[in-house]
Design a protein around this motif. Structure first.
Motif, PDB file in Angstrom:
ATOM      1  N   SER A 109       8.522  49.531   3.871  1.00 45.71           N
ATOM      2  CA  SER A 109       9.512  48.177   3.920  1.00 45.71           C
ATOM      3  C   SER A 109      10.677  48.234   4.509  1.00 45.71           C
ATOM      4  CB  SER A 109       9.392  47.605   2.299  1.00 45.71           C
ATOM      5  OG  SER A 109      10.180  48.433   1.622  1.00 45.71           O
ATOM      6  N   SER A 110      11.072  49.240   4.953  1.00 42.27           N
ATOM      7  CA  SER A 110      12.438  49.297   5.545  1.00 42.27           C
ATOM      8  C   SER A 110      13.577  49.603   4.713  1.00 42.27           C
ATOM      9  CB  SER A 110      12.660  48.603   6.676  1.00 42.27           C
ATOM     10  OG  SER A 110      13.132  47.194   6.070  1.00 42.27           O
ATOM     11  N   TYR A 111      13.514  49.467   3.465  1.00 41.19           N
ATOM     12  CA  TYR A 111      14.388  49.552   2.444  1.00 41.19           C
ATOM     13  C   TYR A 111      14.857  51.047   2.257  1.00 41.19           C
ATOM     14  CZ  TYR A 111      14.050  44.409   1.548  1.00 41.19           C
ATOM     15  OH  TYR A 111      14.079  42.950   1.650  1.00 41.19           O
ATOM     16  N   ALA A 112      16.107  51.443   2.258  1.00 43.15           N
ATOM     17  CA  ALA A 112      16.508  52.601   1.624  1.00 43.15           C
ATOM     18  C   ALA A 112      17.343  52.451   0.036  1.00 43.15           C
ATOM     19  CB  ALA A 112      17.813  52.930   2.584  1.00 43.15           C
ATOM     20  N   PRO A 113      17.513  53.454  -0.495  1.00 41.29           N
ATOM     21  CA  PRO A 113      18.003  53.288  -1.854  1.00 41.29           C
ATOM     22  C   PRO A 113      19.302  52.293  -1.840  1.00 41.29           C
ATOM     23  CG  PRO A 113      17.538  55.569  -1.346  1.00 41.29           C
ATOM     24  CD  PRO A 113      17.229  54.825  -0.134  1.00 41.29           C
ATOM     25  N   GLN A 235      11.379  42.307   9.303  1.00 43.23           N
ATOM     26  CA  GLN A 235      10.827  43.297   8.238  1.00 43.23           C
ATOM     27  C   GLN A 235       9.169  43.269   8.317  1.00 43.23           C
ATOM     28  OE1 GLN A 235      12.660  42.703   4.142  1.00 43.23           O
ATOM     29  NE2 GLN A 235      14.134  41.272   5.268  1.00 43.23           N
ATOM     30  N   GLY A 236       8.706  42.384   8.677  1.00 42.43           N
ATOM     31  CA  GLY A 236       7.129  42.167   8.773  1.00 42.43           C
ATOM     32  C   GLY A 236       6.757  43.340  10.133  1.00 42.43           C
ATOM     33  N   ASP A 237       7.524  43.282  10.751  1.00 42.14           N
ATOM     34  CA  ASP A 237       7.450  44.046  12.268  1.00 42.14           C
ATOM     35  C   ASP A 237       7.632  45.314  11.903  1.00 42.14           C
ATOM     36  OD1 ASP A 237       6.770  41.786  13.745  1.00 42.14           O
ATOM     37  OD2 ASP A 237       8.478  41.634  14.887  1.00 42.14           O
ATOM     38  N   TYR A 238       8.659  45.882  11.173  1.00 38.22           N
ATOM     39  CA  TYR A 238       9.132  47.122  10.819  1.00 38.22           C
ATOM     40  C   TYR A 238       7.763  47.759   9.917  1.00 38.22           C
ATOM     41  CZ  TYR A 238      11.871  51.103   9.380  1.00 38.22           C
ATOM     42  OH  TYR A 238      12.475  52.261   9.147  1.00 38.22           O
ATOM     43  N   ALA A 239       7.312  46.858   9.086  1.00 37.51           N
ATOM     44  CA  ALA A 239       6.351  47.533   8.210  1.00 37.51           C
ATOM     45  C   ALA A 239       4.923  47.441   8.975  1.00 37.51           C
ATOM     46  CB  ALA A 239       5.849  46.337   7.080  1.00 37.51           C
ATOM     47  N   PHE A 240       4.630  46.620   9.829  1.00 37.45           N
ATOM     48  CA  PHE A 240       3.279  46.626  10.628  1.00 37.45           C
ATOM     49  C   PHE A 240       3.583  47.978  11.413  1.00 37.45           C
ATOM     50  CE2 PHE A 240       0.551  45.710  14.203  1.00 37.45           C
ATOM     51  CZ  PHE A 240      -0.476  45.115  13.512  1.00 37.45           C
ATOM     52  N   GLU A 241       4.643  48.304  12.211  1.00 36.71           N
ATOM     53  CA  GLU A 241       4.603  49.531  12.824  1.00 36.71           C
ATOM     54  C   GLU A 241       4.386  50.868  12.011  1.00 36.71           C
ATOM     55  OE1 GLU A 241       8.508  49.600  14.325  1.00 36.71           O
ATOM     56  OE2 GLU A 241       8.299  48.038  15.888  1.00 36.71           O
ATOM     57  N   VAL A 246      -0.035  45.296   3.902  1.00 38.57           N
ATOM     58  CA  VAL A 246       0.066  44.631   2.898  1.00 38.57           C
ATOM     59  C   VAL A 246       1.656  43.843   2.698  1.00 38.57           C
ATOM     60  CG1 VAL A 246       0.158  44.362   0.362  1.00 38.57           C
ATOM     61  CG2 VAL A 246      -1.584  45.741   1.463  1.00 38.57           C
ATOM     62  N   HIS A 247       2.515  44.809   2.977  1.00 38.19           N
ATOM     63  CA  HIS A 247       3.875  44.232   2.886  1.00 38.19           C
ATOM     64  C   HIS A 247       4.265  43.343   4.295  1.00 38.19           C
ATOM     65  CE1 HIS A 247       8.171  44.328   1.971  1.00 38.19           C
ATOM     66  NE2 HIS A 247       8.386  44.565   3.476  1.00 38.19           N
ATOM     67  N   ALA A 248       3.744  44.032   5.475  1.00 35.97           N
ATOM     68  CA  ALA A 248       3.832  43.117   6.570  1.00 35.97           C
ATOM     69  C   ALA A 248       3.440  41.953   6.444  1.00 35.97           C
ATOM     70  CB  ALA A 248       3.155  43.886   7.960  1.00 35.97           C
ATOM     71  N   SER A 249       2.155  41.773   5.811  1.00 32.30           N
ATOM     72  CA  SER A 249       1.763  40.168   5.860  1.00 32.30           C
ATOM     73  C   SER A 249       2.576  39.318   4.847  1.00 32.30           C
ATOM     74  CB  SER A 249       0.058  40.440   5.435  1.00 32.30           C
ATOM     75  OG  SER A 249      -0.017  40.864   4.113  1.00 32.30           O
ATOM     76  N   ALA A 250       2.938  40.155   3.911  1.00 31.69           N
ATOM     77  CA  ALA A 250       3.793  39.380   2.854  1.00 31.69           C
ATOM     78  C   ALA A 250       4.945  38.685   3.569  1.00 31.69           C
ATOM     79  CB  ALA A 250       4.215  40.248   1.791  1.00 31.69           C
ATOM     80  N   GLN A 251       5.527  39.484   4.392  1.00 32.91           N
ATOM     81  CA  GLN A 251       6.981  39.205   5.236  1.00 32.91           C
ATOM     82  C   GLN A 251       6.514  38.168   6.096  1.00 32.91           C
ATOM     83  OE1 GLN A 251       9.890  40.292   4.465  1.00 32.91           O
ATOM     84  NE2 GLN A 251       8.954  41.370   2.556  1.00 32.91           N
ATOM     85  N   TYR A 252       5.413  38.156   6.989  1.00 33.08           N
ATOM     86  CA  TYR A 252       5.084  37.188   7.792  1.00 33.08           C
ATOM     87  C   TYR A 252       4.857  35.727   7.161  1.00 33.08           C
ATOM     88  CZ  TYR A 252       4.453  40.675  11.191  1.00 33.08           C
ATOM     89  OH  TYR A 252       4.723  41.887  12.244  1.00 33.08           O
ATOM     90  N   THR A 253       4.245  35.869   6.007  1.00 32.26           N
ATOM     91  CA  THR A 253       4.149  34.689   5.183  1.00 32.26           C
ATOM     92  C   THR A 253       5.331  34.121   4.732  1.00 32.26           C
ATOM     93  OG1 THR A 253       2.069  35.655   4.174  1.00 32.26           O
ATOM     94  CG2 THR A 253       3.205  33.806   2.866  1.00 32.26           C
ATOM     95  N   LEU A 254       6.400  34.884   4.377  1.00 30.38           N
ATOM     96  CA  LEU A 254       7.820  34.443   3.953  1.00 30.38           C
ATOM     97  C   LEU A 254       8.476  33.754   5.267  1.00 30.38           C
ATOM     98  CD1 LEU A 254       9.026  37.302   1.840  1.00 30.38           C
ATOM     99  CD2 LEU A 254       8.413  34.856   0.881  1.00 30.38           C
ATOM    100  N   TYR A 266       1.591  33.495  12.888  1.00 30.61           N
ATOM    101  CA  TYR A 266       0.458  33.242  12.387  1.00 30.61           C
ATOM    102  C   TYR A 266      -0.525  34.402  13.013  1.00 30.61           C
ATOM    103  CZ  TYR A 266       1.145  28.796  10.016  1.00 30.61           C
ATOM    104  OH  TYR A 266       1.590  27.951   9.094  1.00 30.61           O
ATOM    105  N   SER A 267      -0.236  34.903  14.248  1.00 35.43           N
ATOM    106  CA  SER A 267      -1.055  35.652  14.929  1.00 35.43           C
ATOM    107  C   SER A 267      -0.895  37.103  14.644  1.00 35.43           C
ATOM    108  CB  SER A 267      -0.758  35.645  16.547  1.00 35.43           C
ATOM    109  OG  SER A 267       0.370  35.926  16.882  1.00 35.43           O
ATOM    110  N   LYS A 268       0.434  37.489  14.186  1.00 33.08           N
ATOM    111  CA  LYS A 268       0.676  38.613  13.647  1.00 33.08           C
ATOM    112  C   LYS A 268       0.085  38.878  12.253  1.00 33.08           C
ATOM    113  CE  LYS A 268       4.759  39.737  16.317  1.00 33.08           C
ATOM    114  NZ  LYS A 268       5.953  40.413  16.591  1.00 33.08           N
ATOM    115  N   ARG A 269       0.218  37.999  11.674  1.00 31.79           N
ATOM    116  CA  ARG A 269      -0.323  37.846  10.032  1.00 31.79           C
ATOM    117  C   ARG A 269      -1.828  37.998  10.119  1.00 31.79           C
ATOM    118  NH1 ARG A 269       0.530  33.207   5.463  1.00 31.79           N
ATOM    119  NH2 ARG A 269      -1.155  32.266   6.797  1.00 31.79           N
ATOM    120  N   CYS A 270      -2.532  37.254  11.173  1.00 32.88           N
ATOM    121  CA  CYS A 270      -4.000  37.639  11.398  1.00 32.88           C
ATOM    122  C   CYS A 270      -4.337  38.769  11.533  1.00 32.88           C
ATOM    123  CB  CYS A 270      -4.411  36.722  12.762  1.00 32.88           C
ATOM    124  SG  CYS A 270      -6.054  36.831  13.130  1.00 32.88           S
TER     125      CYS A 270
END
Length: 342
Positions: A109-113, A235-241, A246-254, A266-270
């Motif tokens: 998800s791109s998050y560090a501690p 963040q969605g793009d980072y997760a998609f790469e 699952v995380h990418a679709s959630a970020q695109y929804t936000l 919408y196309s990326k979430r698709c």
């Protein structure tokens, strides 16, 4: 197969043991009989991940680590240090860092501690992970200082600046932490950030009051929505790469819910839904893209839509990719030719 080596319904005997009575004695017994300390659940969670979210008065985590448990075992949500930081569990963070947990480990998800510690609003956890070597300018363009500015974490901002955080690193759409703090109404944060921030040309009056007035007057109208949408998209793009769909679709929804309608989101979430096997959701987003004028080729769209019910997601994805034209050259219908008769 020996029960000590396998998970039951995704939970290993070691994970179950820490919820019972006399957990340390039982964990010692299981380890002595050959239990694997890193046996994960179906989500990749080990007993250390679970311990990181709770109090450990019996020192079980220390015992596991001293007997070979991997301090940086990775689940879909991160390492035990991510879990401890997110919960603001200072004692567990100290144990994990004693065994050289990586303070810069990045989850899908791109998050560090450090990011997780900030989100827990725990200044002590933030300072601890920084002192262990966390990069205070990591995760560009969404740096720890930008996150602290968004949430009005004035004490954490002071801490980050003390350890060398750069307040001039802008976010995804070019907004600096001081402006982010002003947009959210955090004047105290603006006051802390201002002395170390270089002047920004768009502000006629480069002062604390000038920045706050600039935002209040509407000069930054729409910046907040754009900022949040861009952040979720990044963040969605980072997760998609990293194939974390699952995380990418959630970020695109936000992102979709935080700003103006964007067919590219919408196309990326698709595509995420395609990779996840969510055929109905993928078709819904594909239809929305078409309504918004994102498709360039109806033939490819129809081909992709026809392939989804057959569960041939690979070919369906390729077909929809061809129709969605996700690169920067694509635009809504009317801005370019639509190849109906390819």
């Amino acid at each position: 197969m020996d029960l000590l080596y396998r998970s039951i319904r995704g939970l290993s005997p070691l994970i179950c043991a820490i919820y019972g009575t006399a957990p340390k004695t039982i964990v010692e017994l299981l380890l002595d009989r050959g239990a694997k300390p890193d046996l994960p659940s179906t989500e990749g969670v080990t007993v250390l991940h679970v311990l990181a979210t709770k109090k450990d008065p019996f020192g079980i985590a220390d015992m596991l680590l001293s007997r070979g448990a991997k301090v940086d075992s990775m689940s879909s949500e991160g390492t035990p240090l991510h879990f401890a930081a997110q919960c603001g569990n200072l004692e567990m963070m100290e144990v994990l860092l004693k065994y050289e947990a990586n303070p810069n480990s990045v989850v899908q998800s791109s998050y560090a501690p450090l990011t997780m510690a900030l989100l827990s609003s725990s200044l002590k956890c933030v300072e601890l992970v920084i002192q262990a070597g966390a990069d205070v300018n990591a995760a560009k363009p969404v740096t720890p200082l930008i996150i602290a500015a968004r949430y009005g974490l004035s004490d954490c901002i002071k801490c980050l600046l003390k350890y060398g955080a750069d307040p001039n690193i802008a976010d995804e759409i070019g907004i600096t932490p001081v402006e982010i703090a002003a947009i959210h109404g955090w004047k105290k944060c603006v006051e802390i950030l201002f002395p170390d921030t270089s002047p920004v040309d768009k502000f006629a009056d480069w002062s604390i009051d000038g920045i706050m007035e600039h935002v209040k007057s509407g000069s930054s109208e729409g910046h907040l929505d754009n900022m949040m949408q861009a952040s979720f998209k990044a963040q969605g793009d980072y997760a998609f790469e990293r194939e974390d769909y699952v995380h990418a679709s959630a970020q695109y929804t936000l992102a979709i819910g935080s700003g103006p309608e964007d067919p590219i989101l919408y196309s990326k979430r698709c595509l995420c839904y395609l990779r996840m096997g969510e055929k109905n959701k993928a078709l819904d987003d594909a239809s929305t893209c078409e309504r918004l004028g994102c498709f360039v080729s109806r033939r490819f769209h129809e081909q992709g839509s026809a392939l989804i019910p057959t569960e041939d997601y690979g070919q369906a994805g390729e077909a929809l990719i061809s129709s969605l034209k996700l690169d920067s050259e694509s635009g809504p219908v009317g801005e370019g030719s639509r190849e109906e008769d390819v």
